[in-house]
Design a protein around this motif. Structure first.
Motif, PDB file in Angstrom:
ATOM      1  N   ILE A   1      33.187  36.570  41.006  1.00 59.04           N
ATOM      2  CA  ILE A   1      34.701  36.596  41.330  1.00 59.04           C
ATOM      3  C   ILE A   1      34.952  38.322  40.983  1.00 59.04           C
ATOM      4  O   ILE A   1      34.343  38.860  40.445  1.00 59.04           O
ATOM      5  CB  ILE A   1      35.736  35.822  40.590  1.00 59.04           C
ATOM      6  N   ASP A   2      35.954  38.918  41.836  1.00 63.96           N
ATOM      7  CA  ASP A   2      36.351  40.075  41.810  1.00 63.96           C
ATOM      8  C   ASP A   2      37.241  40.616  40.667  1.00 63.96           C
ATOM      9  O   ASP A   2      37.591  41.605  40.271  1.00 63.96           O
ATOM     10  CB  ASP A   2      36.688  40.463  42.993  1.00 63.96           C
ATOM     11  N   GLU A   3      38.188  39.416  40.319  1.00 61.27           N
ATOM     12  CA  GLU A   3      39.033  39.664  39.199  1.00 61.27           C
ATOM     13  C   GLU A   3      39.141  38.671  38.274  1.00 61.27           C
ATOM     14  O   GLU A   3      39.107  37.323  38.624  1.00 61.27           O
ATOM     15  CB  GLU A   3      40.517  39.773  39.918  1.00 61.27           C
ATOM     16  N   ALA A   4      39.482  38.860  36.970  1.00 59.73           N
ATOM     17  CA  ALA A   4      39.722  37.702  35.968  1.00 59.73           C
ATOM     18  C   ALA A   4      40.699  38.104  35.071  1.00 59.73           C
ATOM     19  O   ALA A   4      41.360  39.187  34.918  1.00 59.73           O
ATOM     20  CB  ALA A   4      38.276  37.357  35.347  1.00 59.73           C
ATOM     21  N   PHE A   5      41.453  36.959  34.513  1.00 61.72           N
ATOM     22  CA  PHE A   5      42.488  37.250  33.839  1.00 61.72           C
ATOM     23  C   PHE A   5      42.884  36.068  32.978  1.00 61.72           C
ATOM     24  O   PHE A   5      42.047  34.975  33.041  1.00 61.72           O
ATOM     25  CB  PHE A   5      43.815  37.462  34.551  1.00 61.72           C
ATOM     26  N   THR A   6      43.515  36.256  31.663  1.00 59.61           N
ATOM     27  CA  THR A   6      43.732  35.033  30.787  1.00 59.61           C
ATOM     28  C   THR A   6      44.110  33.724  31.414  1.00 59.61           C
ATOM     29  O   THR A   6      45.039  34.063  32.350  1.00 59.61           O
ATOM     30  CB  THR A   6      44.883  35.699  29.674  1.00 59.61           C
ATOM     31  N   PRO A   7      43.635  32.786  31.446  1.00 57.90           N
ATOM     32  CA  PRO A   7      42.589  32.397  30.108  1.00 57.90           C
ATOM     33  C   PRO A   7      41.412  31.988  30.710  1.00 57.90           C
ATOM     34  O   PRO A   7      40.575  31.151  30.169  1.00 57.90           O
ATOM     35  CB  PRO A   7      43.166  31.105  29.791  1.00 57.90           C
ATOM     36  N   GLN A   8      40.971  32.657  31.713  1.00 56.74           N
ATOM     37  CA  GLN A   8      39.841  32.533  32.437  1.00 56.74           C
ATOM     38  C   GLN A   8      38.471  32.824  31.435  1.00 56.74           C
ATOM     39  O   GLN A   8      38.729  34.053  30.551  1.00 56.74           O
ATOM     40  CB  GLN A   8      39.614  33.163  33.730  1.00 56.74           C
ATOM     41  N   SER A   9      37.480  32.163  31.401  1.00 59.41           N
ATOM     42  CA  SER A   9      36.281  32.589  30.586  1.00 59.41           C
ATOM     43  C   SER A   9      35.300  33.242  31.790  1.00 59.41           C
ATOM     44  O   SER A   9      34.981  32.501  32.900  1.00 59.41           O
ATOM     45  CB  SER A   9      35.589  31.307  30.012  1.00 59.41           C
ATOM     46  N   ILE A  10      34.533  34.338  31.436  1.00 61.25           N
ATOM     47  CA  ILE A  10      33.683  34.941  32.320  1.00 61.25           C
ATOM     48  C   ILE A  10      32.480  35.516  31.543  1.00 61.25           C
ATOM     49  O   ILE A  10      32.316  35.608  30.442  1.00 61.25           O
ATOM     50  CB  ILE A  10      34.451  36.023  33.203  1.00 61.25           C
ATOM     51  N   THR A  11      31.432  35.705  32.262  1.00 60.59           N
ATOM     52  CA  THR A  11      30.416  36.349  32.031  1.00 60.59           C
ATOM     53  C   THR A  11      30.099  37.708  33.023  1.00 60.59           C
ATOM     54  O   THR A  11      30.234  37.736  33.988  1.00 60.59           O
ATOM     55  CB  THR A  11      28.958  35.603  32.097  1.00 60.59           C
ATOM     56  N   LEU A  12      30.171  38.928  32.140  1.00 61.49           N
ATOM     57  CA  LEU A  12      29.935  40.105  32.919  1.00 61.49           C
ATOM     58  C   LEU A  12      28.287  40.640  32.858  1.00 61.49           C
ATOM     59  O   LEU A  12      27.721  40.363  32.035  1.00 61.49           O
ATOM     60  CB  LEU A  12      30.681  41.262  32.263  1.00 61.49           C
TER      61      LEU A  12
END
Length: 166
Positions: A1-12
């Motif tokens: 995904i191009d954008e993440a914000f609270t409360p998403q969990s992501i791995t960079l």
């Protein structure tokens, strides 16, 4: 995904190998926060036990909890008149301007610039109860704008003919 914000969990996935883990801060090169183990702050005291300069507290800032203390209480703010008065301590529900020091550097912004990285809470080390909350004042940022009456340091404050800070 191009954008993440609270409360998403992501791995960079970073291009370079960087020691970065949960709770670390990633910022744009032109938006780097200040890093220091001392800062000025306006705090609200929320405990029946008075705030005493020099006493050790836990300072919770973003995801980090560090050992720290209030080095000096510059003044107490009268919430009715916004006048500043010297005070040796803060009592329940009092507001004061303080110099805080912590045992390891924190990455922070002035509260006016970023509420998340410009705020912190103060925790009693023995009872683990939140005893205060603070807003960081970054003097480099503050010098570029007009300070509110309760934020100005005593050297910035208007004085009467007797030298008393108004």
């Amino acid at each position: 995904i191009d954008e993440a914000f609270t409360p998403q969990s992501i791995t960079l996935v970073l291009e370079d190998e960087v020691d970065c883990s949960r709770g670390d801060m990633l910022v744009r090169p032109g938006n780097v926060p200040r890093s220091d183990n001392q800062f000025d702050a306006t705090i609200v005291w929320m405990s029946a036990e008075p705030m005493l300069p020099g006493k050790s507290y836990l300072i919770k800032h973003t995801t980090q909890t560090v050992l720290g203390q209030v080095d000096s209480l510059k003044y107490r703010v009268d919430v009715n008149t916004l006048h500043r008065t010297p005070a040796p301590e803060l009592q329940l529900n009092e507001i004061g301007r303080c110099r805080i020091s912590v045992n390891q550097p924190l990455f922070f912004d002035a509260y006016r610039r970023n509420r998340s990285t410009g705020s912190f809470i103060i925790i009693d080390r023995v009872s683990n109860i939140t005893v205060g909350a603070g807003m960081i004042s970054d003097r480099a940022v503050d010098s570029e704008r007009k300070l509110a009456a309760w934020e100005a340091s005593e050297s910035d404050a208007p004085t009467s003919s007797s030298g008393e800070v108004k």
